[in-house]
Scaffold this active site. Structure first.
Site, PDB file in Angstrom:
ATOM      1  N   GLY A 216       0.802  -1.227   0.000  1.00  0.00           N
ATOM      2  CA  GLY A 216       0.000   0.000   0.000  1.00  0.00           C
ATOM      3  C   GLY A 216       0.834   1.277   0.000  1.00  0.00           C
ATOM      4  N   ASP A 259       6.303  -6.179  15.135  1.00  0.00           N
ATOM      5  CA  ASP A 259       4.963  -5.636  15.385  1.00  0.00           C
ATOM      6  C   ASP A 259       5.168  -4.371  16.229  1.00  0.00           C
ATOM      7  OD1 ASP A 259       2.516  -4.952  16.504  1.00  0.00           O
ATOM      8  OD2 ASP A 259       1.863  -7.017  16.751  1.00  0.00           O
ATOM      9  N   VAL A 260       4.795  -3.218  15.696  1.00  0.00           N
ATOM     10  CA  VAL A 260       5.094  -1.960  16.402  1.00  0.00           C
ATOM     11  C   VAL A 260       4.345  -1.823  17.733  1.00  0.00           C
ATOM     12  CG1 VAL A 260       5.816  -0.608  14.382  1.00  0.00           C
ATOM     13  CG2 VAL A 260       3.390  -0.643  15.032  1.00  0.00           C
ATOM     14  N   TYR A 355     -10.807   5.286  14.752  1.00  0.00           N
ATOM     15  CA  TYR A 355      -9.783   5.689  13.772  1.00  0.00           C
ATOM     16  C   TYR A 355      -9.552   7.210  13.829  1.00  0.00           C
ATOM     17  CZ  TYR A 355      -7.532   5.805   9.110  1.00  0.00           C
ATOM     18  OH  TYR A 355      -6.662   5.976   8.056  1.00  0.00           O
TER      19      TYR A 355
END
Ligand code: NAD
Length: 449
Positions: A216, A259-260, A355
């Site tokens: 993406g 994985d942050v 979000y």
């Protein structure tokens, strides 16, 4: 990547039908590589101030065909309105109206840029004039045709119109790299930063980390920064390892599977960088997820991961990088942090309370982080994409997607590369004067400010 509707209205029968019934006819946007020089000429620089002379002089140095009046020009590529000395609303008509008569001469993909000063709450008449420029610019952007854009640079009092940040922002807004940026005002708050000699490789010699890089927008950012000369460190979850390795091979980049949101992710990132002897000049915090639901149906299972990936991880990673700096640098001199917000974080969006909370958080976060990085000579800014053609938006219901695509002044979705171009600009030495800005890459989406 052209959507089916746009393909249809660009065909002969489609164009005829669209014209007859007044349907949107999205223009082909000029992008990187479509234009030979740094600016589409001839360029007309309007304005009576010393700042206008300085800007015209700078453009001559780029080899541009620069004029100070429209004269008898039949086509105009770019217009720069230098309005840094307006003192009452009565000044606006005199300075702006010469462009009105020349609007029909603007070439496809033309650029209009205003350079003015932000209101400062001291002089009512002067502030009214300064505020007036912003209203003018935002409306003009709605009236641009054939892929043209109109944007503004707000230069804080005390900063010269020829400061590196102003000229760097002008370069970006005049270029084809800002194809999907329109109706926006960017504030240059300081004289920091420097102009790049190498326009082809502005990031040469710099090392950049991109999180969420496997696909993406993240992959597009990595490709654009690499094309601009940066050495890349690409990070994504272990589950995206195959795509990440493929990208790392393509770009000769260093892959990091992490994985942050994992416990101690920041410290693990610092350890990986130290092991490899890497020092980051640019940090792009792109990893992000959505878990949409109306708030009435919202649960912790949907809320928590969105906040964790989209904002908490950014705080943890930057804390770890800055703290590690004291004990042995993993950040280069004058670091640039660029984070991914969203127009949902500005205007809100139905079904996206989680979000939007995370993305509005990003906007406030970069502002505070910019203040923290200032002592290191660094800065932090964000990009807020609107509707971008990615796997994420391809999953939207067809009709909602089609409406969302057209709801902006350019009547089309942006490409991941458009977001990447804005990030490349904010990562460059030229953007040193921008602090805690959120630049929308949304084609002037009709939401929010
Ligand atoms: P995407 O889902 O295609 O890619 C996101 C990437 O982030 C994936 O590779 C994923 O594996 C990675 N990622 C997710 N969680 C992670 C974690 N915990 N640790 C490490 N990596 C993780 O999304 P995209 O459309 O490319 O969006 C990229 C960014 O742009 C996101 O922050 C998104 O919110 C923002 N954005 C996108 C749009 C759009 O229209 N697509 C609009 C506004 C903002």
């Amino acid at each position: 990547m052209t959507d089916a509707y746009t393909k249809f209205v660009r065909s002969a029968p489609g164009a005829l039908l669209a014209k007859r019934v007044g349907l949107p006819r999205p223009a082909r946007l000029p992008r990187r590589g479509d234009r030979p020089g740094p600016v589409l000429g001839p360029v007309v620089v309007l304005g009576e101030s010393e700042g206008a002379d300085q800007v015209a002089h700078e453009l001559l140095g780029w080899g541009a065909d620069v004029r100070r009046r429209f004269e008898e020009l039949r086509t105009v590529g770019s217009v720069i309105l230098v309005l840094d000395e307006v003192s009452t609303p009565a000044d606006l008509g005199r300075l702006l109206l010469p462009l009105a008569g020349a609007m029909r001469t603007l070439a496809p993909g033309a650029r209009v840029v205003t350079i003015s000063r932000p209101a400062r709450g001291e002089d009512p008449a002067q502030d009214a004039a300064r505020g007036g420029v912003e209203g003018f610019l935002r409306s003009l952007a709605h009236e641009m045709r054939a892929g043209g854009t109109a944007n503004g640079i707000l230069v804080t009092d005390g900063v010269g119109p020829d400061a590196p940040g102003v000229i760097g922002t002008l370069r970006f807004l005049l270029s084809a790299r800002s194809a999907f940026v329109t109706g926006q005002l960017v504030t240059v708050a300081s004289e920091a930063g420097s102009l790049t000699e190498d326009l082809e490789q502005p990031l040469a010699g710099r090392t950049a980390l991109v999180t969420g890089a496997a696909r993406g927008i993240g992959a597009a950012i990595a490709r654009t920064l690499a094309a601009d000369g940066a050495r890349l460190v690409v990070l994504d979850v272990p589950g995206a390892g195959t795509e990440l390795s493929r990208l790392a091979n393509e770009l000769h980049a260093v892959p990091i599977q992490l994985d942050v949101t994992a416990q101690g992710a920041g410290e693990r990132l610092v350890a990986s960088l130290r092991e490899r002897g890497l020092r980051l000049d640019v940090v792009v915090l792109n990893a992000g997820i959505t878990r949409d639901k109306l708030f009435a149906n919202m649960t912790a299972e949907r809320w928590d991961p969105v906040l964790a990936v989209n904002i908490a991880s950014q705080i943890a990673l930057t804390d770890a990088l800055i703290e590690a700096g004291a004990a042995g640098a993993v950040l280069g001199a004058q670091p640039r942090v660029v984070s991914l917000s969203s127009t949902s974080g500005i205007a809100g969006n139905r079904g996206q309370t989680n979000y939007a909370a995370s993305k509005a958080g990003v906007i406030a976060f970069v502002d505070a982080l910019a203040a923290r990085l200032e002592s290191l000579g660094g800065t932090a800014n964000a990009v807020a994409p609107g509707f971008i053609e990615t796997e994420m938006t391809a999953r939207m219901p067809a009709l909602t997607r089609e409406v969302a695509r057209r709801l902006n002044s350019l009547q089309q979705g942006g490409l991941p590369a458009d977001v990447a171009e804005a990030i490349a600009f904010l990562s460059s030495a030229e953007a040193g004067g921008l602090r805690g800005e959120t630049l929308r890459v949304c084609g002037q989406n009709m939401v929010g400010r």
